[in-house]
Design an enzyme around this catalytic site. Structure first.
Site, PDB file in Angstrom:
ATOM      1  N   GLY A 146      66.068  24.838 -14.186  1.00  0.00           N
ATOM      2  CA  GLY A 146      67.345  24.496 -13.587  1.00  0.00           C
ATOM      3  C   GLY A 146      68.533  25.092 -14.316  1.00  0.00           C
ATOM      4  O   GLY A 146      69.619  25.208 -13.750  1.00  0.00           O
TER       5      GLY A 146
ATOM      6  N   SER B  12      75.303  15.421 -18.175  1.00  0.00           N
ATOM      7  CA  SER B  12      75.945  16.677 -17.784  1.00  0.00           C
ATOM      8  C   SER B  12      76.244  17.586 -18.969  1.00  0.00           C
ATOM      9  O   SER B  12      76.764  17.154 -19.992  1.00  0.00           O
ATOM     10  CB  SER B  12      77.249  16.399 -17.045  1.00  0.00           C
ATOM     11  OG  SER B  12      77.939  17.610 -16.793  1.00  0.00           O
TER      12      SER B  12
ATOM     13  N   LYS C  32      76.233  14.727  -3.286  1.00  0.00           N
ATOM     14  CA  LYS C  32      76.457  16.043  -2.676  1.00  0.00           C
ATOM     15  C   LYS C  32      76.515  16.005  -1.149  1.00  0.00           C
ATOM     16  O   LYS C  32      77.236  16.805  -0.533  1.00  0.00           O
ATOM     17  CB  LYS C  32      75.381  17.023  -3.143  1.00  0.00           C
ATOM     18  CG  LYS C  32      75.485  17.359  -4.624  1.00  0.00           C
ATOM     19  CD  LYS C  32      74.499  18.425  -5.055  1.00  0.00           C
ATOM     20  CE  LYS C  32      74.655  18.725  -6.548  1.00  0.00           C
ATOM     21  NZ  LYS C  32      73.803  19.845  -6.982  1.00  0.00           N
TER      22      LYS C  32
ATOM     23  N   GLU D  86      62.322  10.089   6.762  1.00  0.00           N
ATOM     24  CA  GLU D  86      63.298  10.426   7.809  1.00  0.00           C
ATOM     25  C   GLU D  86      64.236  11.528   7.317  1.00  0.00           C
ATOM     26  O   GLU D  86      64.623  12.409   8.087  1.00  0.00           O
ATOM     27  CB  GLU D  86      64.090   9.182   8.223  1.00  0.00           C
ATOM     28  CG  GLU D  86      63.262   8.129   8.967  1.00  0.00           C
ATOM     29  CD  GLU D  86      62.597   8.712  10.212  1.00  0.00           C
ATOM     30  OE1 GLU D  86      63.299   9.413  10.985  1.00  0.00           O
ATOM     31  OE2 GLU D  86      61.392   8.482  10.392  1.00  0.00           O
TER      32      GLU D  86
END
Length: 509
Positions: free
Chosen positions: A476, A251, A300, A391
Site C-alpha cells: 500500500g 496515518s 470515502k 449487497e
C-alpha cells in the site's frame, strides 16, 4: 503562497512533565530541552512524597529551561487531595524561589493573584487556568470566561476543555484569535490533537508536547512539533490541509505532506483530523483557512454528498479521497487519486504484462475497493469481488460488470493461474498486524501478483505469505505515494516533487 523560510510566530513549545520523583523530574527537564522544548510544565501533584521546600528548590536549581509550576487539585482534574492551604502555600513558595510561571485555578485566583502581584519583585508570571467539563461553551460564553480570568489580574489565561467532537475546537480557535492577552487554550484527547498543532496559526501562547516514552492521547510528541509540523513556521496565513478519518492515529500523511509543502515553499500544514460527523465537520470548518482534505477510512463513499462538485472519475467510482476548497467561491470539489495510483502501481510491478483479460480478485468493496475495481475495469480485467457486505459487493460488481461473491467463499476460492489478488480491507493494519484476508495459503502461489492497500506496516502478513508463495507483491505504500502526489498537485496547484516524496516515503515508512 507566502514563503516558509523564516520564523512566523511567538508560540512556544512546552513539555508537560508528570514524573513521580523530583530526581526523575530533573532528568525529564533535560530530556525535554534536548528534544526541543522551550519551557516545561512541572506537575507537582504527581510527585510522590512531595516535600515543598526541598523539592521545589531542587527543581528550580537544576532547571535548564523556564518552568511553569502547577499543583493541580483533584477538584480541577489533578492528583492532589490534601489540605488546600498547604497546596497554595507551595505555589506561593515556588514564586518566592524564582519560578518563571505559576498556575492558579480560577476558583482560587482572585485574591491570590493580586497578593502575588503586589509581592512580585522577581518577574514571575501568573497563569490563571480553568478546566471545562462537558460541552464546550459558545463563543460568547468562552469570551466571558476569558474576561473573568483576565479580571483576576492574570498575566496569562489558560482554558482547557475535553471535547466530544472535533467541531468544538473551532470555538477554541475563535477564542485564541480574539483574545487580547496571552492565552493558552486547547483540548485533551485524540479528537483535540489539532488544538495543539494549529495553536500558532491562531495565536496561542504555547503548544504542549510530550517527551519520548511519555505519550498522552491527543498530545503530539515534541519531536513531531519540531520536525514533522515545524510549528515555528506557522502563521495566520498558513493554509490547513487535513486527513478526515476515524481513526487517524495510523496515518503517515503528515510525515510526507509537511516536508513536501516546506520544500516547495508553500505556507501550509497537513494535520490528522479525527472526525465523527461529516456534515457537522464541513459545516463548521468552512473558512478558506481549511483549504483541502484527504479522506480516509471509513468516509470515502459517504463524503461524496458533502462535495459541491465531483470530478467525473470520482463520480463514476462513487468514492472521493481528495477534496479541494475552490478559492473563488469556497465550494468543495471532490476527486479520486486512489484509482490511478493503485492500478499504475500494479501495472509497473507487472513490467509490461497487460491487465487486460486477467482475472482480478478484489477483497473489499469500500472506497479503496471501488477505486481498484474501476481501475481494473478501465484496463479490461475480469473482476470478482468479495465483501462482508454482500449487497455492497453486488452493487460494485454491477457497476464494473464483474461478479460478486460472499466473503466466506474467499477461503475456498480457486483462482486461475496468473490472476491478480487485491486487498482493499483494513485487515492487517497496525496494530492488528497478525491478521490478513482469509485467502487459502495454498492458492497464493497461483496469483501472479498480490496487492495490499494497507501501508502500515509496509509489508503486511498477506504480502509476506504471498511473497513466500512466489507471487509478485505490491504494498500500500506505493499506492499511498502515488495518490499523495496527485493530492499535492490538487492542494497546491504546484507540480509535486515526486523524487523527494519517494525519498521521504522510503526513509519514514
Amino acid at each position: 503562497m507566502g514563503g516558509t523560510g523564516m520564523l512566523n510566530n511567538s508560540t512556544m513549545i512546552c513539555a508537560l512533565l508528570m514524573a513521580q520523583s523530583v530526581e526523575q523530574m530533573v532528568k525529564d527537564m533535560h530530556q525535554a530541552k534536548a528534544e526541543g522544548a522551550q519551557l516545561v510544565e512541572i506537575r507537582l501533584d504527581y510527585i510522590k512524597n512531595f516535600q515543598p521546600h526541598q523539592d521545589i528548590q531542587i527543581i528550580l536549581k537544576n532547571k535548564p529551561l523556564p518552568v511553569i509550576i502547577v499543583y493541580r487539585p483533584k477538584w480541577e482534574g489533578g492528583q492532589y487531595e490534601g489540605d488546600e492551604n498547604s497546596r497554595l502555600e507551595a505555589l506561593c513558595l515556588a514564586r518566592e524561589m524564582g519560578a518563571d510561571y505559576i498556575d492558579f485555578e480560577l476558583k482560587v485566583a482572585s485574591d491570590l493573584t493580586r497578593e502575588q502581584k503586589m509581592k512580585n519583585d522577581n518577574a514571575t508570571k501568573v497563569i490563571v487556568s480553568h478546566n471545562i467539563d462537558g460541552m464546550t461553551p459558545k463563543d460568547e460564553e468562552l469570551s466571558n470566561l476569558a474576561a473573568s480570568i483576565r479580571a483576576t489580574g492574570a498575566d496569562i489565561i489558560k482554558v482547557v476543555v475535553n471535547i466530544a467532537d472535533i467541531t468544538e475546537i473551532a470555538k477554541i480557535f475563535h477564542l485564541l484569535s480574539h483574545c487580547q492577552v496571552p492565552i493558552i487554550a486547547y483540548s485533551v484527547g485524540e479528537r483535540g490533537l489539532i488544538s495543539q498543532l494549529l495553536c500558532p496559526k491562531f495565536g496561542g501562547f504555547l503548544a504542549y508536547g510530550s517527551i519520548v516514552g511519555h505519550s498522552l492521547p491527543g498530545m503530539p510528541s515534541l519531536y513531531s512539533l519540531r520536525h514533522t509540523y515545524k510549528l515555528d513556521y506557522l502563521n495566520s496565513e498558513t493554509k490547513v490541509f487535513g486527513l478526515v478519518s476515524k481513526p487517524v492515529g495510523h496515518s503517515k500523511g503528515p510525515l510526507l505532506h509537511n516536508p513536501t509543502l516546506r520544500h516547495e515553499n508553500f505556507n501550509g500544514v497537513y494535520v490528522p483530523m479525527f472526525v465523527d460527523n461529516l456534515e457537522e465537520f464541513f459545516s463548521i470548518y468552512s473558512s478558506p483557512d481549511f483549504a483541502g482534505f484527504s479522506v480516509g477510512f471509513p468516509y470515502k463513499e459517504a463524503v461524496v454528498e458533502y462535495c459541491h462538485e465531483v470530478h467525473p472519475l470520482a463520480e463514476s467510482i462513487g468514492a472521493v479521497n481528495t477534496i479541494v476548497r475552490r478559492p473563488c467561491d469556497g465550494k468543495l470539489i471532490g476527486y479520486n487519486t486512489d484509482c490511478e495510483a493503485a492500478i499504475t502501481a500494479i501495472e509497473d510491478a507487472l513490467k509490461g504484462t497487460p491487465l487486460s483479460g486477467k482475472l482480478f480478485v478484489l477483497v473489499g468493496a469500500g472506497g479503496a475497493g471501488r477505486a481498484l475495481a474501476f481501475g481494473a475495469k478501465s484496463r479490461g480485467s475480469r473482476i470478482v469481488i468479495f465483501d462482508i457486505d454482500f449487497e455492497r459487493a453486488k452493487s460494485l460488481a454491477c457497476a464494473v460488470s464483474g461478479e460478486a461473491r460472499v466473503f466466506e467463499e474467499v477461503v475456498n476460492f480457486q483462482p486461475e493461474k496468473g490472476a491478480i489478488l487485491a486487498n482493499a480491507t483494513p485487515l492487517g493494519m497496525h496494530p492488528n498486524t497478525d491478521q490478513r484476508i482469509p485467502v487459502a495459503e495454498s492458492t497464493l502461489g497461483d496469483y501472479e501478483l498480490v496487492f495490499d492497500a494497507v501501508y502500515t506496516p509496509r509489508k503486511t502478513k498477506l504480502l509476506k505469505d504471498a511473497e513466500a508463495a512466489g507471487a509478485i507483491i505490491v504494498g500500500g505504500v506505493e499506492m499511498f505515494l502515488r495518490q499523495a502526489i496527485g493530492q499535492f498537485n490538487l492542494f497546491t496547484g504546484h507540480e509535486a516533487p515526486t523524487e523527494l516524496m519517494r525519498e521521504i516515503i522510503m526513509a519514514n515508512f
